[in-house]
Design a protein around this motif. Sequence first.
Motif, mmCIF file in Angstrom:
data_model
loop_
_atom_site.group_PDB
_atom_site.id
_atom_site.type_symbol
_atom_site.label_atom_id
_atom_site.label_comp_id
_atom_site.label_asym_id
_atom_site.label_seq_id
_atom_site.Cartn_x
_atom_site.Cartn_y
_atom_site.Cartn_z
ATOM 1 N N ASP A 1 16.707 18.191 -15.703
ATOM 2 C CA ASP A 1 16.002 19.178 -16.520
ATOM 3 C C ASP A 1 15.058 20.011 -15.652
ATOM 4 O O ASP A 1 14.001 19.522 -15.244
ATOM 5 N N PRO A 2 15.389 21.269 -15.368
ATOM 6 C CA PRO A 2 14.537 22.069 -14.478
ATOM 7 C C PRO A 2 13.149 22.335 -15.063
ATOM 8 O O PRO A 2 12.157 22.329 -14.332
ATOM 9 N N ALA A 3 13.058 22.548 -16.386
ATOM 10 C CA ALA A 3 11.756 22.800 -17.006
ATOM 11 C C ALA A 3 10.867 21.571 -16.927
ATOM 12 O O ALA A 3 9.665 21.665 -16.645
ATOM 13 N N GLY A 4 11.445 20.405 -17.158
ATOM 14 C CA GLY A 4 10.687 19.168 -17.069
ATOM 15 C C GLY A 4 10.194 18.901 -15.658
ATOM 16 O O GLY A 4 9.053 18.481 -15.448
ATOM 17 N N LEU A 5 11.050 19.140 -14.668
ATOM 18 C CA LEU A 5 10.654 18.972 -13.276
ATOM 19 C C LEU A 5 9.497 19.897 -12.911
ATOM 20 O O LEU A 5 8.533 19.488 -12.251
ATOM 21 N N LYS A 6 9.601 21.139 -13.360
ATOM 22 C CA LYS A 6 8.555 22.117 -13.068
ATOM 23 C C LYS A 6 7.227 21.684 -13.671
ATOM 24 O O LYS A 6 6.169 21.797 -13.032
ATOM 25 N N GLU A 7 7.278 21.148 -14.896
ATOM 26 C CA GLU A 7 6.055 20.712 -15.560
ATOM 27 C C GLU A 7 5.440 19.507 -14.845
ATOM 28 O O GLU A 7 4.218 19.431 -14.672
ATOM 29 N N THR A 8 6.287 18.563 -14.445
ATOM 30 C CA THR A 8 5.770 17.401 -13.713
ATOM 31 C C THR A 8 5.119 17.831 -12.404
ATOM 32 O O THR A 8 4.035 17.355 -12.053
ATOM 33 N N ALA A 9 5.785 18.732 -11.690
ATOM 34 C CA ALA A 9 5.223 19.212 -10.424
ATOM 35 C C ALA A 9 3.873 19.904 -10.662
ATOM 36 O O ALA A 9 2.934 19.731 -9.867
ATOM 37 N N TRP A 10 3.761 20.656 -11.743
ATOM 38 C CA TRP A 10 2.495 21.326 -12.064
ATOM 39 C C TRP A 10 1.409 20.287 -12.353
ATOM 40 O O TRP A 10 0.261 20.442 -11.916
ATOM 41 N N ASN B 1 0.852 -1.175 0.000
ATOM 42 C CA ASN B 1 0.000 0.000 0.000
ATOM 43 C C ASN B 1 0.899 1.240 0.000
ATOM 44 O O ASN B 1 1.579 1.520 0.986
ATOM 45 N N VAL B 2 0.903 1.993 -1.102
ATOM 46 C CA VAL B 2 1.804 3.139 -1.228
ATOM 47 C C VAL B 2 1.182 4.423 -0.700
ATOM 48 O O VAL B 2 1.843 5.463 -0.691
ATOM 49 N N SER B 3 -0.061 4.389 -0.257
ATOM 50 C CA SER B 3 -0.716 5.582 0.269
ATOM 51 C C SER B 3 0.044 6.116 1.479
ATOM 52 O O SER B 3 0.387 5.366 2.398
ATOM 53 N N ASN B 4 0.330 7.424 1.438
ATOM 54 C CA ASN B 4 1.062 8.122 2.502
ATOM 55 C C ASN B 4 2.501 7.651 2.660
ATOM 56 O O ASN B 4 3.144 7.954 3.668
ATOM 57 N N ARG B 5 2.992 6.903 1.690
ATOM 58 C CA ARG B 5 4.421 6.601 1.632
ATOM 59 C C ARG B 5 5.138 7.743 0.906
ATOM 60 O O ARG B 5 4.505 8.634 0.335
ATOM 61 N N VAL B 6 6.466 7.698 0.894
ATOM 62 C CA VAL B 6 7.261 8.703 0.187
ATOM 63 C C VAL B 6 8.139 7.994 -0.835
ATOM 64 O O VAL B 6 8.869 7.059 -0.494
ATOM 65 N N ALA B 7 8.053 8.443 -2.096
ATOM 66 C CA ALA B 7 8.842 7.846 -3.178
ATOM 67 C C ALA B 7 9.805 8.872 -3.755
ATOM 68 O O ALA B 7 9.426 10.018 -4.006
ATOM 69 N N VAL B 8 11.025 8.454 -3.975
ATOM 70 C CA VAL B 8 12.009 9.244 -4.717
ATOM 71 C C VAL B 8 12.041 8.689 -6.136
ATOM 72 O O VAL B 8 12.250 7.484 -6.325
ATOM 73 N N VAL B 9 11.829 9.542 -7.124
ATOM 74 C CA VAL B 9 11.776 9.105 -8.521
ATOM 75 C C VAL B 9 12.781 9.909 -9.329
ATOM 76 O O VAL B 9 12.686 11.142 -9.413
ATOM 77 N N THR B 10 13.754 9.229 -9.938
ATOM 78 C CA THR B 10 14.711 9.924 -10.803
ATOM 79 C C THR B 10 14.210 9.921 -12.245
ATOM 80 O O THR B 10 13.396 9.095 -12.628
ATOM 81 N N GLY B 11 14.713 10.866 -13.019
ATOM 82 C CA GLY B 11 14.234 11.000 -14.392
ATOM 83 C C GLY B 11 12.763 11.374 -14.431
ATOM 84 O O GLY B 11 12.043 11.004 -15.356
ATOM 85 N N ALA B 12 12.320 12.130 -13.429
ATOM 86 C CA ALA B 12 10.892 12.434 -13.264
ATOM 87 C C ALA B 12 10.425 13.595 -14.124
ATOM 88 O O ALA B 12 9.247 13.937 -14.103
ATOM 89 N N GLY B 13 11.329 14.200 -14.888
ATOM 90 C CA GLY B 13 10.952 15.353 -15.699
ATOM 91 C C GLY B 13 10.255 15.013 -16.993
ATOM 92 O O GLY B 13 9.774 15.920 -17.693
ATOM 93 N N SER B 14 10.161 13.735 -17.332
ATOM 94 C CA SER B 14 9.516 13.347 -18.590
ATOM 95 C C SER B 14 9.342 11.833 -18.617
ATOM 96 O O SER B 14 9.796 11.118 -17.721
ATOM 97 N N GLY B 15 8.680 11.349 -19.677
ATOM 98 C CA GLY B 15 8.634 9.937 -19.999
ATOM 99 C C GLY B 15 8.126 9.022 -18.902
ATOM 100 O O GLY B 15 7.160 9.312 -18.197
ATOM 101 N N ILE B 16 8.800 7.884 -18.768
ATOM 102 C CA ILE B 16 8.380 6.864 -17.803
ATOM 103 C C ILE B 16 8.485 7.372 -16.369
ATOM 104 O O ILE B 16 7.640 7.058 -15.525
#
Length: 269
Positions: free
Chosen positions: A38-47, A2-17
């Motif tokens: 990629d700062p722009a990709g990270l910003k878009e994912t966060a949005w 159950n991943v609810s309320n867990r914390v995940a670190v995800v690399t390459g999170a600015g695009s794709g998979i």
Amino acid sequence: MNVSNRVAVVTGAGSGIGRATALALARRCCHLALADIDPAGLKETAWMLSSLRVRVTTHLVDVADRAAVRALPAAVMDAHKRVDLLVNNAGVALGGSFEQVDEDDFDWLMDINFNGVVGMTRAFLPLLRASDEARIVNVSSIYGLVSPPGQAAYSASKFAVRGFSNALRHELDGSTVAVSVVHPGGVATAIAKNARVPRDAPAEEIARGRKLSEKLLRMEPETAGEIIARGIERRQARILVGNDARFVSLLERLSPVNYWRILKKATAR
């Protein structure tokens, strides 16, 4: 799991998979520390995650930078206070035969695709051990199952991720930390478009390779992200993403030496 309320670190999170996996986990109420170069990709994912009720932080990190990787756990803990999932997804591609690819490009790819996975795992494993249930998810490739010509460097890196993940799983057996290795098939990301190519490779050869890659990369990243998230929930040790990955996995087991003859004919068709 159950991943609810867990914390995940995800690399390459600015695009794709990476982005798709982050979104799939967030829909399951998992909080996220997103890392990318990629700062722009990270910003878009966060949005894209802003409408979901999860805590999201962004971290500008090159996984090949050992000092930056060593500093990341402290930043994540400062923001989230815990880590339960590590998704090592960041990766790059490099086309060309072994003789075409120069040493610097080969090392560049290995530093990101393999050494980055090892470095992130080494940095976060102590924090993961503190969780009552944790998981390391390392993204390999369909080319971590089979090795086509023209992919000597990329395939070497993805086989290394597979071998590292399998050995680490056995070493952590009986602990609170489990390991999954992911083998995506043809997912429609920009990895092939952004791939490095040998400096002296003929233009027509490069164009032909890119065209073939575009033809084979068909699954939407969102579908891949959902498959990976479900695999995490089901505690799968191996997560095959796509019918092509499942077919190749079976074919390699049935014909571990001569599988390329079959795949070559299928690709030609």
